[in-house]
Motif scaffolding. Sequence first.
Motif: not given
Length: 139
Positions: A11-19, A126-127, A132-135
């Motif tokens: 699951c992409g949502t699960s992978r993103n959450t883990l990341a 997915d990009g 963002d770069n400013d946190g």
Amino acid sequence: MNATIYHNPDCGTSRNTLALIRHAGIEPTVIEYLKAPPSREQLVGLITEAGLTPREVLREKGTPFADLGLGEASVTQEAMIDAMLEHPILINRPFVVTPLGTRLCRPSEVVLDILPPLTRPFVKEDGEVVIDNDGHRLR
């Protein structure tokens, strides 16, 4: 901080959450709930702690939801729990537990509510930019 994620690596949502959890510098306990389903007590606890109902946790897509008649108004919460225990694919994912709370992290950014503040940029697989770069949190 410790954390536990009820994870489905497909699951992409699960992978993103883990990341996101790892991006916060936390190596969580990862429970692949399809291989090691929660007990009734654990599942009810997750649902209750997240402030949800069993109906809100039921996953429809790619599951036996319709075949089991779980969309019927007469289905009790107890029957929904029974179905999730018998067919763990019916449990929506990922659930994350930290000392700051329990959340069903859909979308994955919901996990930020129960993690320490992140200041480094983060981009989903997915990009999509989450921080963002400013946190700044963008969602």
